[in-house]
Write a protein that holds these residues in place. Structure first.
Motif, PDB file in Angstrom:
ATOM      1  N   PRO A 179       6.188  -8.790 -13.797  1.00  0.00           N
ATOM      2  CA  PRO A 179       4.414  -9.195 -13.547  1.00  0.00           C
ATOM      3  C   PRO A 179       3.902  -8.460 -12.598  1.00  0.00           C
ATOM      4  O   PRO A 179       2.780  -8.125 -13.203  1.00  0.00           O
ATOM      5  CB  PRO A 179       4.855 -10.638 -13.171  1.00  0.00           C
ATOM      6  CG  PRO A 179       6.310 -10.991 -13.716  1.00  0.00           C
ATOM      7  CD  PRO A 179       7.131  -9.924 -13.526  1.00  0.00           C
ATOM      8  N   ALA A 180       4.534  -7.870 -11.479  1.00  0.00           N
ATOM      9  CA  ALA A 180       3.655  -7.301 -10.613  1.00  0.00           C
ATOM     10  C   ALA A 180       3.055  -6.030 -11.000  1.00  0.00           C
ATOM     11  O   ALA A 180       2.124  -5.191 -10.909  1.00  0.00           O
ATOM     12  CB  ALA A 180       4.453  -7.178  -9.097  1.00  0.00           C
ATOM     13  N   LEU A 181       4.243  -5.216 -11.752  1.00  0.00           N
ATOM     14  CA  LEU A 181       4.170  -3.977 -12.286  1.00  0.00           C
ATOM     15  C   LEU A 181       3.092  -3.975 -13.391  1.00  0.00           C
ATOM     16  O   LEU A 181       2.064  -3.151 -13.514  1.00  0.00           O
ATOM     17  CB  LEU A 181       5.335  -3.339 -12.882  1.00  0.00           C
ATOM     18  CG  LEU A 181       5.426  -1.857 -13.728  1.00  0.00           C
ATOM     19  CD1 LEU A 181       4.962  -0.898 -12.737  1.00  0.00           C
ATOM     20  CD2 LEU A 181       6.761  -1.725 -13.782  1.00  0.00           C
ATOM     21  N   ILE A 182       3.166  -5.175 -14.451  1.00  0.00           N
ATOM     22  CA  ILE A 182       2.286  -5.213 -15.297  1.00  0.00           C
ATOM     23  C   ILE A 182       0.729  -5.345 -14.898  1.00  0.00           C
ATOM     24  O   ILE A 182      -0.221  -4.704 -15.112  1.00  0.00           O
ATOM     25  CB  ILE A 182       2.580  -6.244 -16.414  1.00  0.00           C
ATOM     26  CG1 ILE A 182       3.884  -6.032 -17.059  1.00  0.00           C
ATOM     27  CG2 ILE A 182       1.453  -6.612 -17.414  1.00  0.00           C
ATOM     28  CD1 ILE A 182       4.450  -7.123 -17.964  1.00  0.00           C
ATOM     29  N   ASP A 183       0.837  -6.096 -14.010  1.00  0.00           N
ATOM     30  CA  ASP A 183      -0.615  -6.553 -13.412  1.00  0.00           C
ATOM     31  C   ASP A 183      -1.141  -5.281 -12.642  1.00  0.00           C
ATOM     32  O   ASP A 183      -2.360  -4.906 -12.874  1.00  0.00           O
ATOM     33  CB  ASP A 183      -0.549  -7.595 -12.300  1.00  0.00           C
ATOM     34  CG  ASP A 183      -0.124  -8.808 -12.757  1.00  0.00           C
ATOM     35  OD1 ASP A 183      -0.575  -9.161 -14.131  1.00  0.00           O
ATOM     36  OD2 ASP A 183       0.163  -9.940 -11.831  1.00  0.00           O
ATOM     37  N   ASP A 184      -0.475  -4.383 -12.068  1.00  0.00           N
ATOM     38  CA  ASP A 184      -0.872  -3.252 -11.357  1.00  0.00           C
ATOM     39  C   ASP A 184      -1.432  -2.135 -12.634  1.00  0.00           C
ATOM     40  O   ASP A 184      -2.517  -1.539 -12.389  1.00  0.00           O
ATOM     41  CB  ASP A 184       0.209  -2.645 -10.506  1.00  0.00           C
ATOM     42  CG  ASP A 184      -0.231  -2.728  -9.021  1.00  0.00           C
ATOM     43  OD1 ASP A 184      -0.710  -3.892  -8.803  1.00  0.00           O
ATOM     44  OD2 ASP A 184       0.523  -2.302  -8.418  1.00  0.00           O
ATOM     45  N   LEU A 185      -0.651  -2.118 -13.498  1.00  0.00           N
ATOM     46  CA  LEU A 185      -0.833  -1.279 -14.821  1.00  0.00           C
ATOM     47  C   LEU A 185      -2.307  -1.558 -15.451  1.00  0.00           C
ATOM     48  O   LEU A 185      -2.828  -0.695 -15.898  1.00  0.00           O
ATOM     49  CB  LEU A 185       0.215  -1.051 -15.601  1.00  0.00           C
ATOM     50  CG  LEU A 185       1.515  -0.455 -15.058  1.00  0.00           C
ATOM     51  CD1 LEU A 185       2.622  -0.387 -16.000  1.00  0.00           C
ATOM     52  CD2 LEU A 185       1.046   1.226 -14.491  1.00  0.00           C
ATOM     53  N   GLU A 203     -10.008  -3.532  -9.024  1.00  0.00           N
ATOM     54  CA  GLU A 203     -10.515  -4.404  -7.554  1.00  0.00           C
ATOM     55  C   GLU A 203      -9.232  -4.509  -6.629  1.00  0.00           C
ATOM     56  O   GLU A 203      -8.032  -4.568  -6.934  1.00  0.00           O
ATOM     57  CB  GLU A 203     -10.640  -5.839  -8.174  1.00  0.00           C
ATOM     58  CG  GLU A 203     -12.095  -5.725  -8.952  1.00  0.00           C
ATOM     59  CD  GLU A 203     -12.228  -7.297  -9.382  1.00  0.00           C
ATOM     60  OE1 GLU A 203     -11.637  -8.090  -8.905  1.00  0.00           O
ATOM     61  OE2 GLU A 203     -13.307  -7.259 -10.225  1.00  0.00           O
ATOM     62  N   ARG A 204      -9.503  -4.645  -5.122  1.00  0.00           N
ATOM     63  CA  ARG A 204      -8.547  -4.809  -4.332  1.00  0.00           C
ATOM     64  C   ARG A 204      -8.404  -6.397  -3.977  1.00  0.00           C
ATOM     65  O   ARG A 204      -9.244  -6.890  -3.652  1.00  0.00           O
ATOM     66  CB  ARG A 204      -8.885  -4.150  -3.017  1.00  0.00           C
ATOM     67  CG  ARG A 204      -7.889  -4.491  -1.973  1.00  0.00           C
ATOM     68  CD  ARG A 204      -8.328  -3.587  -0.516  1.00  0.00           C
ATOM     69  NE  ARG A 204      -7.974  -2.243  -0.494  1.00  0.00           N
ATOM     70  CZ  ARG A 204      -8.608  -1.224  -0.889  1.00  0.00           C
ATOM     71  NH1 ARG A 204      -9.984  -1.391  -0.970  1.00  0.00           N
ATOM     72  NH2 ARG A 204      -8.314   0.000  -0.825  1.00  0.00           N
ATOM     73  N   ASP A 205      -7.126  -6.687  -4.018  1.00  0.00           N
ATOM     74  CA  ASP A 205      -6.850  -8.274  -3.712  1.00  0.00           C
ATOM     75  C   ASP A 205      -5.661  -8.236  -2.749  1.00  0.00           C
ATOM     76  O   ASP A 205      -5.259  -7.465  -2.401  1.00  0.00           O
ATOM     77  CB  ASP A 205      -6.762  -8.877  -4.986  1.00  0.00           C
ATOM     78  CG  ASP A 205      -5.577  -8.476  -5.857  1.00  0.00           C
ATOM     79  OD1 ASP A 205      -4.676  -7.774  -5.262  1.00  0.00           O
ATOM     80  OD2 ASP A 205      -5.320  -8.531  -7.200  1.00  0.00           O
ATOM     81  N   GLY A 206      -5.188  -9.417  -2.647  1.00  0.00           N
ATOM     82  CA  GLY A 206      -4.054  -9.651  -1.720  1.00  0.00           C
ATOM     83  C   GLY A 206      -2.946  -8.929  -1.954  1.00  0.00           C
ATOM     84  O   GLY A 206      -1.977  -8.701  -1.226  1.00  0.00           O
ATOM     85  N   ARG A 207      -2.793  -8.829  -3.377  1.00  0.00           N
ATOM     86  CA  ARG A 207      -1.487  -8.013  -3.567  1.00  0.00           C
ATOM     87  C   ARG A 207      -1.539  -6.743  -3.801  1.00  0.00           C
ATOM     88  O   ARG A 207      -0.434  -5.857  -3.982  1.00  0.00           O
ATOM     89  CB  ARG A 207      -1.297  -8.582  -5.271  1.00  0.00           C
ATOM     90  CG  ARG A 207      -0.924 -10.003  -5.279  1.00  0.00           C
ATOM     91  CD  ARG A 207      -1.060 -10.480  -6.904  1.00  0.00           C
ATOM     92  NE  ARG A 207      -2.502 -10.111  -7.420  1.00  0.00           N
ATOM     93  CZ  ARG A 207      -2.711 -10.496  -8.954  1.00  0.00           C
ATOM     94  NH1 ARG A 207      -1.694 -11.078  -9.502  1.00  0.00           N
ATOM     95  NH2 ARG A 207      -3.809 -10.322  -9.072  1.00  0.00           N
ATOM     96  N   GLY A 208      -2.787  -6.036  -3.586  1.00  0.00           N
ATOM     97  CA  GLY A 208      -2.678  -4.592  -3.449  1.00  0.00           C
ATOM     98  C   GLY A 208      -4.033  -4.003  -4.109  1.00  0.00           C
ATOM     99  O   GLY A 208      -4.961  -4.485  -4.306  1.00  0.00           O
ATOM    100  N   HIS A 209      -3.798  -2.593  -4.425  1.00  0.00           N
ATOM    101  CA  HIS A 209      -4.940  -1.923  -5.119  1.00  0.00           C
ATOM    102  C   HIS A 209      -4.420  -1.139  -6.259  1.00  0.00           C
ATOM    103  O   HIS A 209      -4.759   0.056  -6.229  1.00  0.00           O
ATOM    104  CB  HIS A 209      -5.553  -1.396  -4.053  1.00  0.00           C
ATOM    105  CG  HIS A 209      -7.013  -0.654  -4.264  1.00  0.00           C
ATOM    106  ND1 HIS A 209      -7.600   0.339  -3.983  1.00  0.00           N
ATOM    107  CD2 HIS A 209      -7.962  -1.402  -5.220  1.00  0.00           C
ATOM    108  CE1 HIS A 209      -8.747   0.792  -4.410  1.00  0.00           C
ATOM    109  NE2 HIS A 209      -8.902  -0.263  -5.344  1.00  0.00           N
ATOM    110  N   ALA A 210      -3.795  -1.634  -7.396  1.00  0.00           N
ATOM    111  CA  ALA A 210      -3.335  -0.957  -8.085  1.00  0.00           C
ATOM    112  C   ALA A 210      -2.433   0.407  -7.720  1.00  0.00           C
ATOM    113  O   ALA A 210      -2.153   1.237  -8.455  1.00  0.00           O
ATOM    114  CB  ALA A 210      -4.268  -0.330  -9.269  1.00  0.00           C
ATOM    115  N   ASP A 211      -1.600  -0.182  -6.670  1.00  0.00           N
ATOM    116  CA  ASP A 211      -0.657   0.962  -6.046  1.00  0.00           C
ATOM    117  C   ASP A 211       0.328   1.581  -6.976  1.00  0.00           C
ATOM    118  O   ASP A 211       0.747   2.454  -6.787  1.00  0.00           O
ATOM    119  CB  ASP A 211      -0.305   0.259  -4.855  1.00  0.00           C
ATOM    120  CG  ASP A 211      -1.327  -0.348  -4.044  1.00  0.00           C
ATOM    121  OD1 ASP A 211      -2.468   0.603  -3.608  1.00  0.00           O
ATOM    122  OD2 ASP A 211      -1.399  -1.406  -3.697  1.00  0.00           O
TER     123      ASP A 211
END
Length: 259
Positions: A179-185, A203-211
């Motif tokens: 899920p985290a990888l899909i969200d970033d992609l 967008e930058r959020d608490g989980r990162g910035h599409a890192d």
């Protein structure tokens, strides 16, 4: 290639995406504002690839997105599995780790794999880690990438091209990390830019910035350069390079130089 690239040429490169081509070169109207750069189907197709066998020494390309606080630091390792296809061998995700700890992780990757090329985010705070990584592993293998608009677009196009052509596979990602990888992609969005050149935003959020997206894009950029392939020895046989607990320690610097 030297000199500036004509924006129209860069637009043609970006327009390998069918929707962008339709809008810019076939005069079709599309509402691209906020459209995801990578489609959900493209991502799922890459994730559905079978798991890789144990590593046997094929060349790998590494992308490293650096962060000091807030955003994630990510190392993506892509293996050349043949026929122009890259497959994700591993992805390391860090939050709040020191530069020394991040560079130690890169050291371990360099020891474990037959690394042909590394591309590291050199923007801002990345300047020092890039210089240190080049000192440890050589400028011929480590390159810094400034995250300006043109470089980001080039990397994003390379990543999208590979996904669309099924030349980038993301096998074996654990269910808990998918899920985290899909969200970033999916986090990188496209908006119309000047001269038909797309503008990429995340967008930058608490989980990162599409890192994770940018670590993969950096690895794809590393694979796009014509570089030599270096010899590989298994971890069991290899003489390890010393770890750096303090990257500014003079005694450790002398120890490394003598390795």
């Amino acid at each position: 290639m030297t000199g500036k690239v004509d924006p129209r040429v860069r637009g043609v490169a970006a327009a390998r995406d069918p929707d962008t081509w339709a809008q810019e070169f076939e005069c079709a109207f599309l509402d691209t504002a906020g459209r995801e750069w990578l489609t959900f189907d493209e991502i799922l197709a890459a994730l559905d690839a079978p798991a890789l066998p144990p590593y046997e020494g094929r060349p790998v390309y590494v992308g490293m997105d650096i962060a000091a606080r807030g955003d994630l630091s990510v190392i993506a390792v892509l293996e050349d599995v043949g026929a122009g296809v890259l497959a994700l061998r591993e992805m390391q995700v860090m939050r709040g780790e020191s530069f020394a700890a991040q560079l130690a992780r890169l050291d371990a990757v360099m020891r474990a794999y037959r690394v042909a090329r590394v591309a590291i985010d050199q923007t801002g705070m990345g300047e020092m880690p890039v210089q240190e990584a080049q000192r440890r592993h050589g400028q011929y293998r480590v390159s810094g990438v400034l995250f300006n608009a043109s470089n980001k677009l080039d990397m994003a196009v390379a990543l999208k091209d590979r996904l669309q052509a099924r030349r980038l596979l993301l096998p074996g990602v654990p269910d808990g990390q998918r899920p985290a990888l899909i969200d970033d992609l999916r986090a990188v969005k496209m908006e119309p830019g000047a001269g038909g050149v797309p503008k990429l935003l995340a967008e930058r959020d608490g989980r990162g910035h599409a890192d994770r997206f940018w670590a993969l894009a950096l690895a794809c950029a590393a694979a796009g350069e014509g570089v030599p392939v270096y010899g590989y020895e298994s971890v069991a046989r290899r003489a390890f390079a010393p770890r750096f607990d303090d990257i500014d320690g003079r005694s450790r610097a002398r120890e490394w130089e003598g390795w």
